[in-house]
Design a protein around this motif. Structure first.
Motif, PDB file in Angstrom:
ATOM      1  N   LEU B  92     -83.866  -6.315 -11.170  1.00  0.00           N
ATOM      2  CA  LEU B  92     -83.040  -5.559 -12.112  1.00  0.00           C
ATOM      3  C   LEU B  92     -83.280  -4.069 -11.908  1.00  0.00           C
ATOM      4  O   LEU B  92     -84.415  -3.638 -11.735  1.00  0.00           O
ATOM      5  CB  LEU B  92     -83.438  -5.979 -13.528  1.00  0.00           C
ATOM      6  N   SER B  93     -82.221  -3.300 -11.954  1.00  0.00           N
ATOM      7  CA  SER B  93     -82.327  -1.844 -11.870  1.00  0.00           C
ATOM      8  C   SER B  93     -81.574  -1.213 -13.018  1.00  0.00           C
ATOM      9  O   SER B  93     -80.396  -1.487 -13.211  1.00  0.00           O
ATOM     10  CB  SER B  93     -81.748  -1.346 -10.550  1.00  0.00           C
ATOM     11  N   GLY B  94     -82.308  -0.368 -13.775  1.00  0.00           N
ATOM     12  CA  GLY B  94     -81.657   0.360 -14.845  1.00  0.00           C
ATOM     13  C   GLY B  94     -81.410   1.778 -14.413  1.00  0.00           C
ATOM     14  O   GLY B  94     -80.577   2.074 -13.576  1.00  0.00           O
ATOM     15  N   ALA B  95     -82.215   2.678 -14.934  1.00  0.00           N
ATOM     16  CA  ALA B  95     -82.054   4.085 -14.589  1.00  0.00           C
ATOM     17  C   ALA B  95     -83.301   4.572 -13.877  1.00  0.00           C
ATOM     18  O   ALA B  95     -84.293   4.871 -14.528  1.00  0.00           O
ATOM     19  CB  ALA B  95     -81.810   4.902 -15.856  1.00  0.00           C
ATOM     20  N   GLY B  96     -83.266   4.637 -12.552  1.00  0.00           N
ATOM     21  CA  GLY B  96     -84.424   5.082 -11.800  1.00  0.00           C
ATOM     22  C   GLY B  96     -85.478   4.012 -11.708  1.00  0.00           C
ATOM     23  O   GLY B  96     -85.298   2.912 -12.235  1.00  0.00           O
ATOM     24  N   TYR B  97     -86.643   4.304 -11.042  1.00  0.00           N
ATOM     25  CA  TYR B  97     -87.626   3.236 -10.911  1.00  0.00           C
ATOM     26  C   TYR B  97     -88.047   2.699 -12.261  1.00  0.00           C
ATOM     27  O   TYR B  97     -88.298   1.503 -12.426  1.00  0.00           O
ATOM     28  CB  TYR B  97     -88.904   3.639 -10.153  1.00  0.00           C
ATOM     29  N   GLN B  98     -88.167   3.574 -13.207  1.00  0.00           N
ATOM     30  CA  GLN B  98     -88.733   3.139 -14.481  1.00  0.00           C
ATOM     31  C   GLN B  98     -88.089   1.865 -15.003  1.00  0.00           C
ATOM     32  O   GLN B  98     -88.616   1.206 -15.873  1.00  0.00           O
ATOM     33  CB  GLN B  98     -88.582   4.257 -15.526  1.00  0.00           C
TER      34      GLN B  98
END
Lengths: 114, 112
Positions: B92-98
């Protein structure tokens, strides 16, 4: 396609030894990552960086240091290696906003600590 | 916090039968979902990823549909092949690595 290379591909050291794993990416990605992969645990993030000189702690950082010397190069340091650090290590790179942050992996380094 | 769950650690299928690998997620954002595949002694590589316009991604006979209502992105194929034997990660990828997370992986073995 993104290119990520790692060296060495295999490494054997003894407990207490000093090991440096190297990673280079040639796609001008800002983000670089170090993972370890162990059966039953999947990929676990050790450290990551979003640019030269930047370092961020991942999920399993104990016993590891990292250094990002340039945009291309990211190193993982084990200064007092222990048998629990025997693992397969992957480096990856990505660029948030490009390819929805798709991560591109290197071929891996297999480390054995005796 | 954000997370990805793959409920099956090991799946064994007979060649020719359909494949379905489960992936559910939890995210505070409207994430992108990925499937990575890792064959023996190779690095993980991208198999497919969700689109922003809700199209169904397909690659090498595999497809996955992002269902926001059920927070799922299951991987499917109509007929398993021996060469599909590999480790599959949902991510899963949201906003940036975080907000980038891998599931623990599902090992698929296809037998004759």
């Amino acid at each position: 396609e993104a290119a990520v290379t790692q060296s060495p591909r295999n490494k054997v050291t003894v407990t207490g030894g000093n090991v440096t794993l190297s990673c280079r990416q040639t796609n001008s990605h800002n983000y670089m990552y170090w993972y370890r992969q162990d059966t039953g645990h999947g990929l676990r993030l050790i450290h990551y960086s979003y640019g030269a000189g930047n370092l961020q702690i991942g999920d399993v950082p104990d016993g590891y240091k990292a250094t990002r010397t340039t945009q291309e190069d990211f190193f993982l340091l084990l200064e007092l290696a222990s048998p629990s650090q025997t693992s397969l290590y992957f480096c990856a790179s990505s660029d948030p906003g490009e390819d929805q942050d798709t991560q591109y992996f290197g071929p891996g380094t297999r480390l054995l600590v005796l | 916090g954000d997370s990805v769950t793959q409920t099956e650690g090991l799946v064994t299928l007979t060649e020719g039968l359909p494949v379905m690998l489960n992936c559910t997620y939890q995210s505070t954002y409207s994430p992108f979902l990925f499937w990575y595949v890792q064959h023996l002694n190779e690095a993980p590589k991208l198999l497919l990823k969700s689109f922003t316009d809700n199209k169904r991604p397909e690659h090498q006979g595999f497809h996955a549909t992002l269902h926001k209502s059920s927070s799922s992105f299951h991987l499917q194929k109509s007929s398993a092949q021996l060469s599909d034997s590999a480790l599959y990660y949902c991510a899963l990828s949201g906003a940036g690595y975080q907000n980038f997370y891998f599931g623990k992986g599902t090992s698929l073995t296809v037998i004759p």
